[in-house]
Write a protein that holds these residues in place. Structure first.
Motif, short mmCIF file in Angstrom:
data_model
loop_
_atom_site.label_atom_id
_atom_site.label_comp_id
_atom_site.label_asym_id
_atom_site.label_seq_id
_atom_site.Cartn_x
_atom_site.Cartn_y
_atom_site.Cartn_z
N ASN A 395 1.02 -1.44 0.42
CA ASN A 395 -0.51 0.39 0.21
C ASN A 395 0.61 1.33 0.21
O ASN A 395 0.78 2.35 -0.47
N LEU A 396 1.59 1.44 0.42
CA LEU A 396 2.65 2.42 0.27
C LEU A 396 3.22 2.40 -1.23
O LEU A 396 3.65 3.43 -1.23
N ASP A 397 3.59 1.70 -1.42
CA ASP A 397 4.05 1.86 -2.76
C ASP A 397 3.04 2.06 -3.91
O ASP A 397 3.60 3.10 -4.77
N ILE A 398 1.92 2.09 -4.27
CA ILE A 398 1.17 2.64 -4.39
C ILE A 398 0.99 3.71 -3.79
O ILE A 398 0.62 4.15 -5.72
N LEU A 399 0.29 3.65 -3.03
CA LEU A 399 0.62 5.77 -2.80
C LEU A 399 1.49 6.52 -2.93
O LEU A 399 1.51 7.65 -3.58
N ARG A 400 2.89 5.61 -3.06
CA ARG A 400 4.33 5.86 -3.46
C ARG A 400 4.31 6.78 -5.44
O ARG A 400 4.64 7.91 -5.85
N LEU A 401 3.76 5.68 -5.24
CA LEU A 401 3.29 5.57 -7.12
C LEU A 401 2.61 6.60 -7.57
O LEU A 401 2.43 7.17 -9.57
N LEU A 402 1.09 5.97 -7.49
CA LEU A 402 -0.19 7.31 -7.55
C LEU A 402 0.40 8.74 -7.56
O LEU A 402 0.10 9.34 -7.73
N ARG A 403 1.38 9.02 -6.09
CA ARG A 403 1.80 10.41 -6.70
C ARG A 403 2.28 10.84 -7.42
O ARG A 403 2.18 12.31 -7.87
N GLU A 404 3.44 10.29 -7.84
CA GLU A 404 4.48 10.42 -8.40
C GLU A 404 3.81 10.62 -9.38
O GLU A 404 4.34 11.55 -10.58
N HIS A 405 3.13 9.63 -10.44
CA HIS A 405 2.15 9.94 -11.45
C HIS A 405 0.97 10.77 -11.82
O HIS A 405 -0.10 10.84 -12.20
N HIS A 406 0.92 12.08 -10.41
CA HIS A 406 -0.82 12.64 -10.37
C HIS A 406 -1.48 12.20 -10.17
O HIS A 406 -2.56 12.64 -11.32
N ILE A 407 -1.88 10.73 -10.11
CA ILE A 407 -3.19 10.31 -10.32
C ILE A 407 -3.90 10.56 -8.14
O ILE A 407 -3.19 10.40 -7.76
N GLU A 408 -5.24 10.86 -9.49
CA GLU A 408 -5.96 11.67 -7.77
C GLU A 408 -6.62 10.33 -7.02
O GLU A 408 -7.15 9.35 -8.21
N ILE A 409 -6.66 10.42 -5.71
CA ILE A 409 -6.75 9.04 -4.56
C ILE A 409 -8.61 10.43 -3.97
O ILE A 409 -8.41 10.94 -3.15
N PRO A 410 -9.49 10.12 -4.47
CA PRO A 410 -11.08 10.97 -4.77
C PRO A 410 -11.22 10.65 -2.87
O PRO A 410 -11.18 9.81 -2.08
N TYR A 411 -11.20 11.50 -2.83
CA TYR A 411 -12.23 11.99 -1.77
C TYR A 411 -13.52 11.87 -2.06
O TYR A 411 -14.14 11.58 -2.81
N PRO A 412 -14.63 11.55 -0.41
CA PRO A 412 -15.70 10.83 -0.71
C PRO A 412 -16.39 12.40 -0.91
O PRO A 412 -16.19 13.10 -0.97
N GLN A 413 -17.13 12.10 -2.55
CA GLN A 413 -18.38 13.10 -3.48
C GLN A 413 -19.29 13.01 -3.18
O GLN A 413 -20.40 12.16 -3.60
N ARG A 414 -20.30 14.25 -2.84
CA ARG A 414 -21.86 14.00 -2.34
C ARG A 414 -22.41 15.22 -2.98
O ARG A 414 -21.54 15.83 -2.96
N VAL A 415 -23.79 14.70 -3.72
CA VAL A 415 -24.28 16.11 -4.14
C VAL A 415 -25.00 16.40 -3.49
O VAL A 415 -26.18 15.39 -3.55
N ILE A 416 -24.47 17.75 -3.16
CA ILE A 416 -26.36 18.97 -2.86
C ILE A 416 -27.15 19.52 -3.22
O ILE A 416 -26.67 20.26 -4.08
N HIS A 417 -28.33 18.85 -3.57
CA HIS A 417 -29.40 19.50 -3.88
C HIS A 417 -30.54 20.81 -3.40
O HIS A 417 -30.70 20.59 -2.43
N GLN A 418 -29.99 22.40 -3.78
CA GLN A 418 -30.72 22.92 -3.45
C GLN A 418 -32.25 23.31 -4.02
O GLN A 418 -32.15 23.55 -4.81
N ARG A 419 -33.39 23.59 -2.90
CA ARG A 419 -34.77 23.76 -3.53
C ARG A 419 -34.79 24.55 -2.71
O ARG A 419 -34.84 25.51 -1.41
N VAL A 420 -35.48 26.22 -3.85
CA VAL A 420 -35.72 27.20 -3.08
C VAL A 420 -37.66 27.71 -3.16
O VAL A 420 -38.44 27.00 -4.09
N VAL A 421 -37.56 27.51 -2.14
CA VAL A 421 -39.76 27.44 -1.49
C VAL A 421 -40.01 29.26 -1.30
O VAL A 421 -38.72 29.87 -0.89
N SER A 422 -40.65 29.08 -2.67
CA SER A 422 -41.57 30.69 -2.83
C SER A 422 -42.38 31.16 -1.20
O SER A 422 -42.87 30.30 -0.16
N ALA A 423 -42.21 31.92 -0.88
CA ALA A 423 -42.77 33.28 0.30
C ALA A 423 -44.14 32.04 0.41
O ALA A 423 -44.83 32.53 1.58
#
Length: 424
Positions: A395-423
């Motif tokens: 795992n340490l070698d994998i992390l080093r190689l991915l960083r050397e080749h600028h390959i991103e290890i993604p963070y958890p991504q979440r999509v937030i939807h906003q709904r506008v409610v009229s007055a």
């Protein structure tokens, strides 16, 4: 010429001050040198002998063979010298050599049959004190008088007449029989376990345990007979033991039977890597009642043999010592899939413990919520050396190689939807 009787201390001093004592001393020294040479020649004949054997010991004079040869040679020299001169020194030397032989035999057999425990050390000291006390009584001429006095102290037990002398003689005879039984069983075990490995070691261990149990049982019967106990009375005791095993000792009997089954069928062997009840490690001992499993952290688990028979056991070494392991890696969706696969293969191949045949493999496992999920699989041939440490290095070698080749290890991504409610 008959040997003169020496009755008191003054007689001993007068006998030891004669010039013939020098001849006796020279004969004893010659016997000692000859016994040492013979023991050395015999020890050289056994090239593969153990360092702590009963007959030879760590040194030539440490085993049982040297005092036994010295006693035989001294007795033969005494028979030759008594025909031409009165003896004094040999009267003292023969009992001393007999006591030395008894002490050396008892101590070496106990050391070979059992571990160095406080009880064994107490038995060794007891044998030494008893042997030297008997020698002193013998030399001083008090032994027959003491035995006659002990014979006068008697009492009736049922239809038999017991005395202190009979009890002492029976106890000493029983101890001698048990020591000889232990000696024979230790010799059989050493011969069977010599150069045995794997499944052969387990099978020979089963035979050695059975031989020791049988010899100890026969020795116990002979010892009880020597003490004066009627063996026909043991039939009632045997029936009681059988009932106890049938009711209260079921688990104990099951563990013993399971131990001999494991050793006989060789489903588990000493040195195998196993996992039992979420505890993994290497089998270091297979005894008649339990099995010792040692983990890589140094902890030891004592597992009853019945559990190994009735429950599920993972044996990593039974059919093939090779074990497959894996590690999962997630990368961003815009990463080069071929490059990621090559880097994962490179990280696994860089470790010496990873086998080249079959070699490592990389698969695209899933399209995850956060990125592409890859699984790197590889084989190792020494699971007893640990798996987490190797996985960490990869795992340490994998992390080093991915960083050397600028390959991103993604963070958890979440999509937030906003709904506008009229007055309103």
């Amino acid at each position: 010429m008959s040997e003169p009787a020496i009755a008191d201390l003054e007689g001993w001093l007068a006998a030891l001050s004669q010039t013939s004592v020098l001849i006796e001393l020279g004969a004893l020294l010659a016997c000692g040198v000859l016994a040492w040479l013979l023991a050395r020649l015999v020890s050289k004949a056994f090239v593969e002998r153990e360092l702590n054997s009963i007959m030879f010991g760590r040194r030539i004079v440490d085993g049982v063979l040297f005092p036994a040869l010295l006693l035989c040679l001294a007795y033969a020299a005494r028979k030759l010298l008594v025909m031409s001169m009165p003896l004094a020194l040999f009267k003292l030397a023969i009992p001393v050599l007999i006591s030395l032989l008894v002490i050396r035999l008892g101590v070496k057999v106990l050391q070979a049959a059992f571990n160095d425990t406080p009880l064994i050390r107490l038995l060794e000291r007891s044998i030494s004190w008893i042997a030297w006390l008997a020698m002193v009584l013998w030399v001083s001429g008090l032994l027959p008088l003491v035995m006659d006095e002990l014979d006068q102290i008697s009492w009736a037990v049922g239809g038999a007449q017991l005395s202190v002398r009979k009890i002492i003689e029976g106890t000493l005879t029983a101890g001698l029989v048990l020591i000889i039984s232990l000696w024979i069983s230790s010799a059989i075990e050493a011969r069977l376990l010599r150069k045995a490995t794997g499944g052969e070691l387990s099978l020979r261990k089963a035979f050695s345990n059975a031989a020791r149990a049988l010899l100890m049982f026969v020795g116990l019967l002979l010892a009880l007979s020597a003490v004066g106990i009627d063996l026909t009375a043991l039939s009632v005791l045997g029936g009681a033991i059988g009932v106890g095993i049938g009711f209260g000792l079921q688990k104990l009997a099951a563990n013993y039977v399971s131990g001999f089954v494991i050793l006989a069928e060789r489903s588990m062997r000493i040195g195998d890597s196993v996992q039992v009840d979420n505890f993994s490690g290497v089998i270091t001992e297979i005894n008649a009642r339990y099995t010792v499993i040692r983990s890589l952290s140094g902890r030891e688990s004592i597992v009853p043999n019945e559990m190994l028979i009735t429950s599920r056991v993972e044996n990593l070494s039974l059919a093939d010592p090779k074990v497959w392991q894996s590690t999962n890696v997630s990368v961003a969706y815009d990463s080069d899939v071929d490059l990621v696969s090559r880097l994962l293969m490179q990280a696994a191949a860089a470790q010496e413990r990873v086998l080249a045949d079959p070699g490592p493999s990389v698969v695209l496992l899933a399209f995850g919520a956060d990125g592409l999920e890859f699984r790197l699989g590889y084989w190792i041939g020494d699971p007893e050396n640990g798996s987490d440490n190797l996985r960490s290095l990869i795992n340490l070698d994998i992390l080093r190689l991915l960083r050397e080749h600028h390959i991103e290890i993604p963070y958890p991504q979440r999509v937030i939807h906003q709904r506008v409610v009229s007055a309103a």
